[in-house]
Design a protein around this motif. Structure first.
Motif, PDB file in Angstrom:
ATOM      1  N   TYR A  35      19.672  52.528   5.749  1.00 59.69           N
ATOM      2  CA  TYR A  35      19.031  53.184   6.382  1.00 59.69           C
ATOM      3  C   TYR A  35      17.760  53.442   5.445  1.00 59.69           C
ATOM      4  O   TYR A  35      17.199  52.998   5.781  1.00 59.69           O
ATOM      5  N   GLN A  36      18.570  54.638   4.976  1.00 65.98           N
ATOM      6  CA  GLN A  36      17.320  55.299   3.733  1.00 65.98           C
ATOM      7  C   GLN A  36      17.289  54.497   2.664  1.00 65.98           C
ATOM      8  O   GLN A  36      16.062  54.694   2.370  1.00 65.98           O
ATOM      9  N   ILE A  37      17.835  53.605   2.446  1.00 63.05           N
ATOM     10  CA  ILE A  37      18.241  52.799   0.757  1.00 63.05           C
ATOM     11  C   ILE A  37      16.898  51.650   1.549  1.00 63.05           C
ATOM     12  O   ILE A  37      16.374  51.496   0.477  1.00 63.05           O
ATOM     13  N   ASP A  38      17.112  51.077   2.677  1.00 63.97           N
ATOM     14  CA  ASP A  38      16.191  49.850   3.862  1.00 63.97           C
ATOM     15  C   ASP A  38      14.851  50.571   3.303  1.00 63.97           C
ATOM     16  O   ASP A  38      14.132  49.625   3.243  1.00 63.97           O
ATOM     17  N   GLU A  39      14.679  52.112   4.368  1.00 61.48           N
ATOM     18  CA  GLU A  39      13.310  52.295   3.961  1.00 61.48           C
ATOM     19  C   GLU A  39      13.142  53.150   2.660  1.00 61.48           C
ATOM     20  O   GLU A  39      11.327  52.610   2.721  1.00 61.48           O
ATOM     21  N   ASN A  40      13.501  52.882   1.630  1.00 58.56           N
ATOM     22  CA  ASN A  40      13.065  53.359   0.029  1.00 58.56           C
ATOM     23  C   ASN A  40      12.266  51.789  -0.587  1.00 58.56           C
ATOM     24  O   ASN A  40      11.599  51.810  -1.564  1.00 58.56           O
ATOM     25  N   LEU A  41      13.269  51.082   0.341  1.00 58.18           N
ATOM     26  CA  LEU A  41      12.965  49.491  -0.385  1.00 58.18           C
ATOM     27  C   LEU A  41      11.667  49.489   0.225  1.00 58.18           C
ATOM     28  O   LEU A  41      10.852  49.054  -0.877  1.00 58.18           O
ATOM     29  N   ARG A  42      11.250  49.258   1.508  1.00 58.13           N
ATOM     30  CA  ARG A  42      10.148  49.799   2.388  1.00 58.13           C
ATOM     31  C   ARG A  42       9.250  49.937   1.309  1.00 58.13           C
ATOM     32  O   ARG A  42       7.935  49.553   0.998  1.00 58.13           O
ATOM     33  N   LYS A  43       9.285  51.018   1.154  1.00 60.02           N
ATOM     34  CA  LYS A  43       8.069  52.263   0.355  1.00 60.02           C
ATOM     35  C   LYS A  43       8.170  51.145  -1.062  1.00 60.02           C
ATOM     36  O   LYS A  43       6.307  51.248  -1.512  1.00 60.02           O
ATOM     37  N   LEU A  44       8.599  50.782  -1.438  1.00 58.98           N
ATOM     38  CA  LEU A  44       8.455  50.159  -3.241  1.00 58.98           C
ATOM     39  C   LEU A  44       7.982  48.682  -2.710  1.00 58.98           C
ATOM     40  O   LEU A  44       6.439  48.545  -3.214  1.00 58.98           O
ATOM     41  N   LYS A  45       7.930  47.822  -1.511  1.00 64.05           N
ATOM     42  CA  LYS A  45       7.745  47.001  -1.306  1.00 64.05           C
ATOM     43  C   LYS A  45       5.856  46.955  -1.077  1.00 64.05           C
ATOM     44  O   LYS A  45       5.225  46.105  -1.562  1.00 64.05           O
ATOM     45  N   THR A  46       5.798  48.566   0.355  1.00 58.31           N
ATOM     46  CA  THR A  46       4.426  47.908   0.162  1.00 58.31           C
ATOM     47  C   THR A  46       3.573  48.771  -1.165  1.00 58.31           C
ATOM     48  O   THR A  46       2.392  48.353  -1.065  1.00 58.31           O
ATOM     49  N   ASN A  47       4.187  49.639  -1.994  1.00 61.37           N
ATOM     50  CA  ASN A  47       3.229  50.494  -3.249  1.00 61.37           C
ATOM     51  C   ASN A  47       2.539  49.536  -3.802  1.00 61.37           C
ATOM     52  O   ASN A  47       1.700  47.976  -4.233  1.00 61.37           O
ATOM     53  N   LEU A  48       4.233  48.430  -4.022  1.00 65.09           N
ATOM     54  CA  LEU A  48       4.080  46.837  -4.477  1.00 65.09           C
ATOM     55  C   LEU A  48       2.630  45.482  -4.302  1.00 65.09           C
ATOM     56  O   LEU A  48       1.612  45.023  -5.221  1.00 65.09           O
ATOM     57  N   LEU A  49       3.347  45.023  -3.106  1.00 63.40           N
ATOM     58  CA  LEU A  49       2.079  44.399  -2.346  1.00 63.40           C
ATOM     59  C   LEU A  49       0.498  44.892  -2.645  1.00 63.40           C
ATOM     60  O   LEU A  49      -0.510  44.555  -2.460  1.00 63.40           O
ATOM     61  N   ASN A  50       0.545  46.854  -1.653  1.00 65.31           N
ATOM     62  CA  ASN A  50      -0.978  46.984  -1.967  1.00 65.31           C
ATOM     63  C   ASN A  50      -1.610  47.182  -3.465  1.00 65.31           C
ATOM     64  O   ASN A  50      -2.769  46.908  -3.219  1.00 65.31           O
ATOM     65  N   LYS A  51      -0.640  47.114  -3.821  1.00 66.69           N
ATOM     66  CA  LYS A  51      -0.714  46.715  -6.055  1.00 66.69           C
ATOM     67  C   LYS A  51      -1.052  45.971  -5.977  1.00 66.69           C
ATOM     68  O   LYS A  51      -2.841  46.206  -6.509  1.00 66.69           O
ATOM     69  N   TRP A  52      -0.599  44.817  -5.575  1.00 65.43           N
ATOM     70  CA  TRP A  52      -1.066  43.362  -6.041  1.00 65.43           C
ATOM     71  C   TRP A  52      -1.863  42.989  -5.924  1.00 65.43           C
ATOM     72  O   TRP A  52      -2.973  41.941  -5.915  1.00 65.43           O
ATOM     73  N   VAL A  53      -2.504  43.446  -4.532  1.00 60.00           N
ATOM     74  CA  VAL A  53      -4.026  43.011  -3.468  1.00 60.00           C
ATOM     75  C   VAL A  53      -5.093  43.242  -4.805  1.00 60.00           C
ATOM     76  O   VAL A  53      -5.478  42.608  -4.849  1.00 60.00           O
ATOM     77  N   ASN A  54      -5.241  44.124  -5.466  1.00 59.74           N
ATOM     78  CA  ASN A  54      -6.569  44.501  -5.683  1.00 59.74           C
ATOM     79  C   ASN A  54      -6.196  44.226  -7.052  1.00 59.74           C
ATOM     80  O   ASN A  54      -7.248  43.870  -8.490  1.00 59.74           O
ATOM     81  N   ASP A  55      -4.478  43.833  -7.714  1.00 60.83           N
ATOM     82  CA  ASP A  55      -4.470  43.656  -9.194  1.00 60.83           C
ATOM     83  C   ASP A  55      -3.146  43.094  -9.441  1.00 60.83           C
ATOM     84  O   ASP A  55      -2.726  43.713  -9.502  1.00 60.83           O
TER      85      ASP A  55
END
Length: 635
Positions: A35-55
């Motif tokens: 779960y800890q690895i998955d949570e860190n992965l979710r944070k990465l997904k969140t950062n990437l998707l929110n970044k890609w929405v704008n750029d």
């Protein structure tokens, strides 16, 4: 780490402080290494998707990810979703209301199957157990509301959960139908059909025996077992050609189809179809509807609060584009260098397995040679695949009516996927394709493909890190890798040959010896107490055999390294399985999961390992001691 506790409870000695300090996040069913690895992965997904929405410059050469971002914008437009409420699903519900007979269902079966409607007979395309080069049509088991058939035997538990389910469905239906009697009838019909389904459903134990799930039946025999539907006509439309036979997962259905589906049960089915159509869309409607529709699953898992809108938007978007995103993740965050490092460990352990088979004393020469041949043919897939299924290229976000853009795009994507899957009927198997996204913290062995797969996401601490010692890495990902290799020779995998075909490559005497050893493994785990109940040794036997082989083989590989440290190996193995679950979820796992509870996976398998006793000075009277005659050695 408490030294005295090591002798009583190794898992607790290693993980006790961690378990005390960490709480289960409110949106999780449990917390631990995975779960800890998955949570860190979710944070990465969140950062990437929110970044890609704008750029989206980083992914401008990745057309599938560009479409993923378009979908993400629709998913996270909660204002629009709130304004439109249940309006997007009304067209599908009206379509269901207009069905008046089984003939209507039959005539629309292909449309309903491609578009994910709740169907009386659930067909799917699978690999042929006895000819792994081709794909055949299968007929699934009956879908039941509770997690597993045995839940219904506990009247208090089943009534409580079905009450939660019923109240949830009624709350949703009242948003559309203001007539209480009509709502009550729909729900009562759904429960009545479910009660009928339960009579014929397989238990978790039955579902865990792979060889019993392969029953090739002439299509005419299925057709004779159900009078209200023409199975020949339905299957031909589904796959685009005549179907002569299929695999029926659950042979009990042959005796039950006419009882389940007849002119008297059509209304029960139609009510169930209406409810399931609504439930299938709730995650794509307004947030309040989404939260209500999660009530039952939260009751099963013990989660008190719904997942946040932000987490839901990320998780759902990635789930639709799981392989395109996983491929990006694997290449960028794991890469070719990571593959090479892990391949070294994999080949070490395959060589050790080969040596062990060559030295094996309980197998005859003929069986031993076949086992070595199978081992030599195992396909090894690490990090990310060389290709993904082609339908993802057709996931193009379109404009529909404004209010239903999200639901219709997602429905269209899933229809493309289901159409592709059905059209694979009798086509050759592509062994390059994976069943898991590289951005998933997991691993698997496929007996029908005879290959092992390790998605990129699992290569994180504590499983693996270049900063960990080799012994820690072998105690972590090494044991996982060897575990998956061992699945080729567990009670299920041992029934498949080097080509992935279900075939008997054992002599009678060798198979009897193996079955006796498997029974010892069942006995080792069966009825062992946990904080929420007793372990089922039969349900978990295949995973326990794989765990035993995994620890043993990985330890031997670790010993080949210059920095070998036996204590670090065992300690990291125990860390990998550190886990705490909500009681409700843990109880459900005892009933349905083929894996033993995490604590038993650590403690019992370590007790099975002879080196453990010397490393930690475990004596005969210590609770962590297991008599040598009771230690199970298979591979």
């Amino acid at each position: 780490m408490e030294k005295e506790l090591i002798k009583k409870d190794f898992y607790e000695a290693v993980n006790g402080d961690w378990l005390k300090k960490h709480k289960i996040p409110e949106h999780r069913v449990g917390w631990g290494s995975f779960y800890q690895i998955d949570e860190n992965l979710r944070k990465l997904k969140t950062n990437l998707l929110n970044k890609w929405v704008n750029d989206n410059s980083e992914i401008q050469d990745e057309p599938m990810l560009i479409e993923m971002i378009k979908l993400y914008k629709l998913v996270k437009d909660w204002k629009s979703r709130r304004e439109h409420g249940l309006k997007p699903i009304m067209e599908k519900l009206h379509w269901v209301e207009n069905l008046s007979s089984w003939k209507d269902v039959e005539d629309n079966y292909q449309y309903m199957a491609y578009n994910g409607y709740f169907l009386p007979l659930i067909f799917f395309v699978e690999k042929d157990f006895k000819d792994s080069s081709k794909q055949i049509l299968g007929l699934s088991d009956t879908p039941i509301i509770l997690p597993e058939k045995n839940y219904y035997k506990d009247k208090n538990k089943s009534e409580q959960l079905l009450s939660v389910y019923s109240n949830m469905v009624k709350t949703l239906l009242f948003k559309i139908i203001k007539n209480k009697d009509k709502v009550d009838k729909l729900v009562n019909d759904r429960l009545a059909l479910d009660k009928m389904f339960v009579e014929y459903a397989l238990s978790a134990e039955e579902s865990a025996e792979y060889t019993k799930l392969y029953n090739i039946i002439d299509i005419d025999k299925i057709n004779q077992s159900i009078k209200v539907l023409d199975v020949n006509k339905i299957t031909e439309k589904l796959v685009g050609q005549k179907v002569m036979d299929l695999n029926i997962i659950n042979t009990k259905l042959l005796d039950g189809l006419n009882n389940l589906f007849n002119n008297e049960t059509f209304e029960l089915y139609k009510s169930s179809l209406y409810i399931e159509t609504l439930l299938s869309a709730c995650s794509l409607l307004d947030n309040k509807t989404r939260e209500i529709a999660g009530t039952y699953s939260r009751a099963l898992s013990g989660i008190k609060k719904p997942k946040s809108k932000d987490k839901e938007a990320i998780d759902f978007t990635i789930s639709v584009f799981d392989m395109p995103f996983g491929l990006f993740y694997g290449k960028k965050y794991f890469g070719e260098e990571g593959k090479k490092n892990v391949e070294y460990m994999v080949h070490n352990m395959i060589k050790i397995y080969q040596d062990r088979l060559e030295r094996n004393t309980w197998l005859g020469e003929k069986t031993r040679e076949k086992a070595i041949l199978k081992l030599s043919k195992i396909g090894v897939h690490i990090g990310y695949p060389s290709e993904i299924r082609p339908f993802y290229k057709n996931f193009i976000v379109k404009k529909y009516n404004g209010f239903d853009d999200l639901l219709k795009n997602v429905n269209h994507f899933f229809a493309l996927q289901r159409e592709y899957e059905f059209k694979q009927y009798l086509k050759p198997v592509n062994k390059n394709l994976w069943s898991m996204s590289p951005a998933l913290v997991n691993a698997y062995f496929n007996p029908n493909m005879n290959h092992i797969v390790f998605p990129a996401a699992i290569f994180n601490v504590p499983f693996y890190s270049p900063k960990q010692t080799s012994s820690e890495n072998y105690g972590g990902i090494g044991a996982v890798i060897a575990h998956e290799i061992s699945h080729a020779f567990d009670n299920n995998g041992a029934n498949f040959d080097e080509n992935g075909n279900m075939a008997n490559w054992w002599t009678k005497e060798d198979k009897e010896n193996f079955d006796l050893k498997a029974q010892k493994m069942i006995k080792l785990f069966d009825q062992v107490e946990t904080s929420v109940g007793k372990c089922n040794g039969k349900l978990t036997v295949s995973e326990n055999i794989a765990d035993a082989g995994g620890v043993s083989c990985a330890l031997e590989a670790a010993k080949l390294e210059k920095d070998f440290n036996v204590k670090k190996f065992y300690i990291n193995f125990a860390k990998v399985w550190r886990n705490k679950y909500r009681d409700e979820f843990a109880k459900m796992l005892l009933n349905v999961d083929v894996h033993a509870p995490a604590k038993l996976r650590a403690n019992i398998q370590i007790k099975n390992s002879d080196d453990f006793y010397k490393a930690f000075k475990i004596k005969e009277n210590d609770p962590m001691f297991l008599n040598k005659k009771d230690r199970v050695k298979i591979w």
